[in-house]
Design an enzyme around this catalytic site. Sequence first.
Site, short mmCIF file in Angstrom:
data_model
loop_
_atom_site.label_atom_id
_atom_site.label_comp_id
_atom_site.label_asym_id
_atom_site.label_seq_id
_atom_site.Cartn_x
_atom_site.Cartn_y
_atom_site.Cartn_z
N ASP A 220 2.88 -3.67 -11.08
CA ASP A 220 4.32 -3.91 -11.01
C ASP A 220 4.76 -4.08 -9.55
O ASP A 220 4.36 -3.30 -8.68
CB ASP A 220 5.04 -2.71 -11.65
CG ASP A 220 6.52 -2.93 -11.80
OD1 ASP A 220 6.90 -3.87 -12.52
OD2 ASP A 220 7.31 -2.17 -11.21
N GLU A 269 -16.13 0.13 -9.30
CA GLU A 269 -16.96 1.32 -9.60
C GLU A 269 -17.25 1.43 -11.08
O GLU A 269 -18.13 2.17 -11.50
CB GLU A 269 -16.22 2.61 -9.19
CG GLU A 269 -16.15 2.86 -7.71
CD GLU A 269 -15.14 3.97 -7.41
OE1 GLU A 269 -14.69 4.68 -8.35
OE2 GLU A 269 -14.79 4.11 -6.23
C1 GLC Z 1 9.17 -5.36 -12.45
C2 GLC Z 1 9.30 -5.16 -13.93
C3 GLC Z 1 10.73 -4.95 -14.27
C4 GLC Z 1 11.23 -3.73 -13.54
C5 GLC Z 1 10.99 -3.84 -12.05
C6 GLC Z 1 11.14 -2.52 -11.38
O1 GLC Z 1 9.77 -6.53 -12.00
O2 GLC Z 1 8.75 -6.25 -14.59
O3 GLC Z 1 10.95 -4.83 -15.64
O4 GLC Z 1 12.60 -3.57 -13.77
O5 GLC Z 1 9.67 -4.24 -11.79
O6 GLC Z 1 10.09 -1.68 -11.74
#
Ligand code: GLC
Length: 563
Positions: A220, A269
Amino acid sequence: MTAPTTTAPARGRTHPGWWQEAVIYQVYPRSFADADGDGCGDLAGIRSRLGYLRDLGVDALWISPFYTSPQADGGYDVADYRAVDPVYGSVADADGLIADAHALGLRVVVDVVPNHCSDQHPWFHQALREGPGSPLRERFHFRPGRGADGTEPPNDWISLFGGPAWTRTTDPDGTPGEWYLHLFAPQQPDLNWDSPAVQDEFRSILRFWLDLGVDGFRVDVAHGLVKAPGLPDLGHCEQLALLAEKRVPYFDQDGVHEIYRSWRTVLEEYPGQRIAVAEAWTDTLDRTARYVRPGELHQAFNFKFLNASWDADQLRELVALSLDAMRAVDAPTTWTLSNHDVVRHATRYADGDPARGVRRARAAALLMLALPGSAYLYQGEELGLPEVTDLPDEVRQDPSFLRPDGGNGLRDGCRVPLPWSGAEAPYGFGPVPGGPAWLPQPAAWAGLSVEAQAGDPRSVLELYRSALRVRRSHPALGAGRAVEWLDLGPGVLAFRRESPEGALICTVNTAGHPLPVDGSALGSLLLSSAEPPSSIAAGNAGNAAGGAGILLPADSTAWWQAP
Ligand code: GLC
């Protein structure tokens, strides 16, 4: 820990890494399937529907966060990275889900959220409790405010969800204290990746899930972890201009790559090709490619393709740029049309006409699945689901919508729970007809359910099933780095994919009307997103192409077994 049952490739050639050509289905767990009937999807629900995903023909699922979270941002605010939120089940359920998926030959990718945690994470609690100077504060970005009494934020950065990217804290003695940085909601404090404790913790979190058997991670905000030294200020207007291009001192800083090199070492790993895919919003595809250089992550989402208009020239240019950028670093390209953060493509492409949206969505799916590399599907696109645009304000939960100074907060409309069966909401999403669903589903979704579409050859679901079946068995589809462009005239995107065992041609008519093309070199039709293209007799006025004329239907894609 279990390993996926490897189904031998139907193709008669050496199988590349599974991820180089995988079709990966994104499950947004809150909205996929609700086994316990509380209105919220759960891991048991996903487990009960794995057979559906296997039959659909995907290779893997990516599950958005299901970790312990106050759900200030749909689970992207994690309070405990090693625990499953009770709403979704338990670690034992995750273990069972991974084992079941592997037994069906499906791989499992989970989300990891390293840019920020939840303000309910024990580290953040402790940092607040211990006050300025606490070593725990080093794991976040705490700063004194500006101005006489520190009443102004430390710099002028704005949150992606609207308003300042800083929130002021209250010291243990009750007086106003330092500020902390949050690029997203105030409930999502950014972690400081200069801190060795943060680096160690995330390598340990990766190992926790790898030990449980996951096949990879979706990273993310992969471009956000490192901030420019000194957190430099920007003028407001300039900031907005830069933000549009993602060139801000908190995105795509060179320092992020060191982190991913260390993560790659962790992944290596483990046996069985464990992977990571970056959610990295960058201003160019060449910048995206830096995340998948040798020794870094395996894949990065291709947001340029997702954002492309339904236009043959633009699509051709983006496909070519994408392939070139990834070939330069010897990485596979990925393709995606929708995810949980964007308006569903059946609606994006509609231009106000829902039927046109579905037509183009069908065609776009066949285009995407014919391109070399890996494809990511978002749950519900295989049903042709449109965006839900009329959710009442009181049910909406996108933090951006809820911020008083937030953006449009459009992300709930693509997160409405899936319709599986039956005539009454929640359409098999939950176990009881008339039972709850965390967002209301439109009445028209009875006709879009899996049950309603299964077996109907004209349905979007059966088109996806057929496409994935052909993709699995056709030697020219799947992995690869190149296409050969064919010129079939304006409005038509056409390319050929070669393999020693056979070639495939893909034709895409992005025009809103049928287009005649020279069909002499196309071969026999394998699959069409619309009614089969028809032949036009030589001498027919519509046969501008001459020779063996073929009329490609409006907004359609066809796959041809090339001669
Ligand atoms: C990413 C995710 C989104 C979230 C953001 C903050 O873009 O896809 O849904 O709100 O990160 O974590």
